[in-house]
Motif scaffolding. Structure first.
Motif, PDB file in Angstrom:
ATOM      1  N   UNK A   1     -29.158  -4.356   3.559  1.00  0.00           N
ATOM      2  CA  UNK A   1     -29.913  -3.188   4.026  1.00  0.00           C
ATOM      3  C   UNK A   1     -30.747  -3.540   5.265  1.00  0.00           C
ATOM      4  N   UNK A   2     -31.361  -4.711   5.252  1.00  0.00           N
ATOM      5  CA  UNK A   2     -32.275  -5.078   6.340  1.00  0.00           C
ATOM      6  C   UNK A   2     -31.552  -5.405   7.640  1.00  0.00           C
ATOM      7  N   UNK A   3     -30.307  -5.860   7.548  1.00  0.00           N
ATOM      8  CA  UNK A   3     -29.572  -6.234   8.753  1.00  0.00           C
ATOM      9  C   UNK A   3     -29.893  -7.654   9.186  1.00  0.00           C
ATOM     10  N   UNK A   4     -29.311  -8.037  10.343  1.00  0.00           N
ATOM     11  CA  UNK A   4     -29.337  -9.435  10.763  1.00  0.00           C
ATOM     12  C   UNK A   4     -30.731 -10.037  10.898  1.00  0.00           C
ATOM     13  N   UNK A   5     -31.546  -9.478  11.761  1.00  0.00           N
ATOM     14  CA  UNK A   5     -32.800 -10.171  12.086  1.00  0.00           C
ATOM     15  C   UNK A   5     -33.785 -10.159  10.930  1.00  0.00           C
ATOM     16  N   UNK A   6     -34.038  -8.984  10.372  1.00  0.00           N
ATOM     17  CA  UNK A   6     -34.988  -8.915   9.247  1.00  0.00           C
ATOM     18  C   UNK A   6     -34.435  -9.654   8.034  1.00  0.00           C
ATOM     19  N   UNK A   7     -33.126  -9.591   7.854  1.00  0.00           N
ATOM     20  CA  UNK A   7     -32.483 -10.290   6.736  1.00  0.00           C
ATOM     21  C   UNK A   7     -32.688 -11.799   6.852  1.00  0.00           C
ATOM     22  N   UNK A   8     -32.500 -12.315   8.077  1.00  0.00           N
ATOM     23  CA  UNK A   8     -32.687 -13.757   8.301  1.00  0.00           C
ATOM     24  C   UNK A   8     -34.125 -14.154   8.000  1.00  0.00           C
ATOM     25  N   UNK A   9     -35.071 -13.343   8.448  1.00  0.00           N
ATOM     26  CA  UNK A   9     -36.493 -13.665   8.246  1.00  0.00           C
ATOM     27  C   UNK A   9     -36.809 -13.688   6.746  1.00  0.00           C
ATOM     28  N   UNK A  10     -36.276 -12.723   6.018  1.00  0.00           N
ATOM     29  CA  UNK A  10     -36.528 -12.681   4.572  1.00  0.00           C
ATOM     30  C   UNK A  10     -35.922 -13.909   3.883  1.00  0.00           C
ATOM     31  N   UNK A  11     -34.671 -14.232   4.257  1.00  0.00           N
ATOM     32  CA  UNK A  11     -33.992 -15.368   3.620  1.00  0.00           C
ATOM     33  C   UNK A  11     -34.768 -16.662   3.848  1.00  0.00           C
ATOM     34  N   UNK A  12     -35.349 -16.779   5.032  1.00  0.00           N
ATOM     35  CA  UNK A  12     -36.108 -17.990   5.376  1.00  0.00           C
ATOM     36  C   UNK A  12     -37.275 -18.185   4.402  1.00  0.00           C
ATOM     37  N   UNK A  13     -37.935 -17.096   4.021  1.00  0.00           N
ATOM     38  CA  UNK A  13     -39.091 -17.232   3.112  1.00  0.00           C
ATOM     39  C   UNK A  13     -38.646 -17.770   1.744  1.00  0.00           C
ATOM     40  N   UNK A  14     -37.365 -17.629   1.425  1.00  0.00           N
ATOM     41  CA  UNK A  14     -36.854 -18.151   0.141  1.00  0.00           C
ATOM     42  C   UNK A  14     -36.039 -19.436   0.338  1.00  0.00           C
ATOM     43  N   UNK A  15     -35.954 -19.915   1.577  1.00  0.00           N
ATOM     44  CA  UNK A  15     -35.142 -21.110   1.847  1.00  0.00           C
ATOM     45  C   UNK A  15     -33.663 -20.866   1.585  1.00  0.00           C
ATOM     46  N   UNK A  16     -33.217 -19.630   1.788  1.00  0.00           N
ATOM     47  CA  UNK A  16     -31.807 -19.289   1.518  1.00  0.00           C
ATOM     48  C   UNK A  16     -31.014 -19.210   2.826  1.00  0.00           C
ATOM     49  N   UNK A  17     -29.722 -19.435   2.740  1.00  0.00           N
ATOM     50  CA  UNK A  17     -28.825 -19.326   3.905  1.00  0.00           C
ATOM     51  C   UNK A  17     -27.946 -18.081   3.744  1.00  0.00           C
TER      52      UNK A  17
END
Ligand code: AMP
Ligand code: MG
Length: 333
Positions: free
Chosen positions: A286-302
């Motif tokens: 839903x968030x798309x590339x940029x926001x999705x990447x930022x969210x994943x980073x907070x969880x240490x996910x790839x």
């Protein structure tokens, strides 16, 4: 004669020993339909009893978390008319993970999407609902309507729970713990595409296929080499219907009430917790590339994004294996 009996007895003994030592032929696998999807557990050591136990455990979690099973915690919450409901520790744990992802994703992941999911009913529908109905359903959607206090859940504003975007991952984590407690060192758990790799395979990594959206059966667009990780995919191609050439899928943007439509067809999340990966995959689509990447980073996910043109985008922790064939990914050392 005595000698012959002795010989016969020892032959029986040896045969008996051979039978009792007869090895399992690995992998051992069990597959069942549960939670409206295909659940399979494959083990590369251990015995059948562990598989049976894993399937029973999965069923127990389905009975606890399914919105359609009368008596489940989610069913009780959805039928409590706003009254407090005391839930099992597992349900409280799952809700707390779900609410954390809801907050961090700014409400892109929202377990109160129930009225929208029911309205769109993508498994059975042939036409999009009226916009007025979408707007009406939206009024009770909002994760802030869920109050979790220890094991007590209260739902305000007529909201309802649908944990379909995270429960499979959570259950996969529980099955992982169960397999490890039972001494399993190498296994694959697959709950409708929510995959956990327990250990590795024959001393190396498991190769996990990333399905090509709208491709042929078993057609892949990438392969990820993993061990002791989970990989979870959310995709527009997984459940949908078409009307007038337009595709309506099962992942609803809680801001608009409509299936998300941002140029992406799939997101695969690679991390340690399958519950987190499951929630993130829904949120990041839903968030798309940029926001999705930022969210994943907070969880240490790839993440592995696949857009509508089939283009792959991966986060920094994943690299294409230069020595291997195209689109083989692995985690950076
Ligand atoms: P997944 O395949 O993990 O992305 O989950 C999709 C399922 O999660 C849907 O079938 C719905 O039951 C539910 N769902 C749909 N949209 C959302 C959303 N925005 N947040 C949380 N759950 C959702
Ligand atoms: Mg999900």
């Amino acid at each position: 004669m005595k000698k012959l009996i002795c010989l016969m007895l020892s032959a029986v003994l040896v045969l008996g020993l051979l039978c009792s030592c007869s090895r399992n032929v690995y992998p051992l696998s069990s597959t069942q339909i549960m939670m409206d999807t295909v659940v399979s557990v494959t083990i590369y050591d251990g015995d059948d009893g562990v598989l049976t136990g894993a399937m029973q455990l999965c069923k127990r979690y389905e009975n606890l978390l399914s919105k359609t099973v009368p008596g489940s915690d989610v069913y009780k919450i959805n039928h409590a008319n706003g009254q407090p409901v005391t839930v099992a520790d597992d349900t409280a744990e799952l809700l707390s993970i779900a609410l954390d992802i809801s907050k961090k994703s700014g409400g892109a992941f929202d377990p109160t999407v129930l009225p929208l999911v029911e309205l769109w009913d993508v498994n059975n529908a042939t036409a999009a609902p009226d916009d007025a109905k979408v707007k009406a359903a939206l009024t009770s959607v909002g994760y802030q309507n869920i109050l979790l206090d220890g094991n007590v859940v209260t739902v305000k504003n007529g909201a309802g729970l649908d944990l379909g975007g995270i429960a499979k991952g959570f259950i996969a984590d529980k099955l992982t713990a169960y397999l490890k407690e039972n001494g399993i060192k190498s296994a694959i758990i697959n709950l409708g595409g929510n995959t956990v790799l327990v250990g590795g395979k024959n001393g190396g990594d498991f190769s996990v296929g990333v399905q090509k959206p709208f491709g042929k059966q078993n057609e892949l667009c990438a392969t990820v080499m993993l061990r002791d990780k989970t990989a979870v995919t959310s995709g527009t191609y997984q459940r949908y219907f078409e009307q007038n050439g337009r595709l309506y899928h099962h992942i609803i943007d809680p801001k608009t009430g409509y299936p998300t439509d941002n140029g992406l067809d799939a997101v695969t999340v690679v991390t340690d917790s399958s519950a987190v990966a499951d929630g993130l995959s829904t949120a990041c689509l839903i968030l798309g590339l940029e926001k999705g990447k930022a969210l994943a980073k907070t969880y240490g996910a790839e993440l592995i994004f696949v857009d509508k043109n089939g283009k792959l985008t991966v986060t920094d922790g994943l690299v294409f294996d230069k020595n291997g064939k195209e689109n083989i990914l692995k985690l950076k050392e």
